[in-house]
Design a protein around this motif. Structure first.
Motif, PDB file in Angstrom:
ATOM      1  N   CYS A 133       7.871  30.053  13.712  1.00 60.97           N
ATOM      2  CA  CYS A 133       9.232  30.216  13.728  1.00 60.97           C
ATOM      3  C   CYS A 133       9.615  31.201  12.534  1.00 60.97           C
ATOM      4  O   CYS A 133      10.139  32.328  12.713  1.00 60.97           O
ATOM      5  N   ASN A 134       9.010  30.856  11.451  1.00 63.66           N
ATOM      6  CA  ASN A 134       9.181  31.905  10.085  1.00 63.66           C
ATOM      7  C   ASN A 134       8.282  32.990  10.396  1.00 63.66           C
ATOM      8  O   ASN A 134       8.911  33.967   9.780  1.00 63.66           O
ATOM      9  N   SER A 135       7.185  33.071  11.137  1.00 62.76           N
ATOM     10  CA  SER A 135       6.571  34.373  11.217  1.00 62.76           C
ATOM     11  C   SER A 135       7.295  35.368  12.120  1.00 62.76           C
ATOM     12  O   SER A 135       6.933  36.438  12.077  1.00 62.76           O
ATOM     13  N   ASN A 158      14.393  36.493   4.583  1.00 70.33           N
ATOM     14  CA  ASN A 158      13.171  37.084   4.870  1.00 70.33           C
ATOM     15  C   ASN A 158      12.154  36.396   3.759  1.00 70.33           C
ATOM     16  O   ASN A 158      11.173  35.746   4.267  1.00 70.33           O
ATOM     17  N   SER A 211      11.513  32.510   4.437  1.00 75.96           N
ATOM     18  CA  SER A 211      10.640  32.290   5.432  1.00 75.96           C
ATOM     19  C   SER A 211       9.184  32.505   4.943  1.00 75.96           C
ATOM     20  O   SER A 211       8.382  31.604   5.423  1.00 75.96           O
ATOM     21  N   GLU A 250       8.133  29.343   3.078  1.00 82.63           N
ATOM     22  CA  GLU A 250       8.050  28.217   3.773  1.00 82.63           C
ATOM     23  C   GLU A 250       6.691  28.222   4.276  1.00 82.63           C
ATOM     24  O   GLU A 250       6.079  27.236   4.257  1.00 82.63           O
ATOM     25  N   ASN A 305      14.596  24.253   8.636  1.00 80.97           N
ATOM     26  CA  ASN A 305      14.936  25.182   7.924  1.00 80.97           C
ATOM     27  C   ASN A 305      15.156  26.746   8.853  1.00 80.97           C
ATOM     28  O   ASN A 305      16.393  27.113   9.042  1.00 80.97           O
ATOM     29  N   PRO A 306      14.203  26.919   9.621  1.00 80.84           N
ATOM     30  CA  PRO A 306      14.225  27.844  10.725  1.00 80.84           C
ATOM     31  C   PRO A 306      15.519  27.985  11.735  1.00 80.84           C
ATOM     32  O   PRO A 306      16.330  28.810  12.125  1.00 80.84           O
ATOM     33  N   SER A 362      18.382  30.469  10.680  1.00 80.76           N
ATOM     34  CA  SER A 362      18.117  31.541  11.520  1.00 80.76           C
ATOM     35  C   SER A 362      18.458  31.390  12.988  1.00 80.76           C
ATOM     36  O   SER A 362      19.244  32.272  13.632  1.00 80.76           O
TER      37      SER A 362
END
Length: 331
Positions: free
Chosen positions: A47-49, A70, A73, A76, A303-304, A308
């Motif tokens: 997700c963060n990628s 950004n 992420s 994280e 968090n994502p 987001s």
């Protein structure tokens, strides 16, 4: 299986490695735990990628909020990679051996990135406060230069800085780790935890740990409690402004976003505050592990989604991104 410390010829016990016990209270379940933590780790990283390139490429996301997102992420991904892969390896091998140096390094990096996450969350809350409570001056207050300065200050706040001819290193997480691992460890080397955290390590130390506990308290106040209070103040101002909105629909949407953010903040900061701001490093090992799971794994999973995937602009950018990528490949 009994683990013993290696000893030198002088009969002085020297700690050369620790044993991370992980989750011994859940027998015969290593494959279940391995599967759960592997899925959680891949979810966090994937997700963060996706969020990192989206917030950098899409023109609609070139705002201070997504600039901070950004960096958040990226943080994280680094943060969870410090603990989960090691835990997965230990679940497979059922050994848990970790060297003295590796344990100290893991603790230092977890403290450093954990403190950075607290600071970035405070910066993101301040950004939302300016956007909602002072929208007419938002572009002036949160200029690109200010955003870069805030992120840079957060990233370098805990990084060891070498200064002077004496090569003195100034970094609270670094100094804290050095002090803890300078203590004599003359008893068991069994850490009833899944990574090298402060409370279980201090429980293994011999002698008086009062000064170490005071340093832990000081660092926790600076990097955890103060950012948490700043976030609460920011959201208090935000909620006060939202209550003045004329439209009930607008108030409902704003409250939904704020409540989601505050839930994640409460989980992360609440567990960290209980862990590191207790008067003494006491409490059951199982309680410590549950609290650690919240700030090392549970909140990075949420968090994502909160910051987001529930965001309309991010979801729109995600829908457009594959088509743009395919068109660029055809050219």
């Amino acid at each position: 299986m009994e683990y013993k410390l290696r000893t030198e010829k002088s009969n002085i016990t020297t700690m050369v490695e620790f044993i991370l016990l992980g989750f011994p209270d859940i027998p015969n379940s290593q494959w279940i735990l391995f599967g759960i933590f592997l899925v959680l780790y891949l979810t966090i990283v994937m997700c963060n990628s996706v969020i990192v390139p989206i917030t950098r490429i899409d023109p609609a996301l070139q705002t201070p909020m997504y600039f901070f997102l950004n960096h958040f992420s990226i943080l994280e991904i680094c943060y969870v990679t410090l603990t989960i892969p090691r835990m997965l390896t230990d679940l497979l091998s059922q050994k848990g051996h970790i060297s003295f140096i590796a344990c100290a390094t893991q603790m230092c990096l977890v403290l450093l990135l954990g403190g950075l996450e607290c600071l970035l969350l405070a910066v993101m809350a301040y950004d939302r406060y300016v956007a909602i409570c002072n929208p007419l001056h938002y572009g002036l207050i949160m200029s690109p230069q200010v955003c870069v300065q805030l992120v840079t200050a957060s990233w370098v706040s805990g990084v060891p800085v070498v200064t002077g001819q004496t090569w003195q290193v100034f970094s609270l997480p670094f100094c804290q780790t050095c002090q803890i691992f300078s203590l004599p460890f003359c008893g068991s080397n069994l850490i009833n935890h899944f990574f090298c955290d402060i409370p279980p390590i201090l429980k293994l130390a011999c002698g008086d740990t009062f000064l170490n506990e005071m340093l832990v308290f000081t660092v926790a106040v600076l990097f955890v409690l103060i950012p948490f209070l700043l976030i609460l103040v920011s959201y208090g101002k935000i909620i006060s402004t939202i209550l003045k909105l004329p439209s009930a629909t607008s108030r409902g949407k704003a409250f939904s976003t704020c409540s989601s953010h505050l839930m994640v903040v409460a989980l992360f900061f609440g567990s960290a505050i209980v862990t590191y701001l207790r008067p003494k490093m006491q409490g059951s090992a199982e309680t410590d592990k549950v609290l650690s799971l919240f700030y090392t794994i549970v909140t990075p999973v949420f968090n994502p989604v909160i910051y987001s995937l529930r965001n309309k602009d991010v979801m729109m950018a995600l829908r457009k991104w594959p088509g743009k990528h395919l068109r660029s490949l055809k050219k």
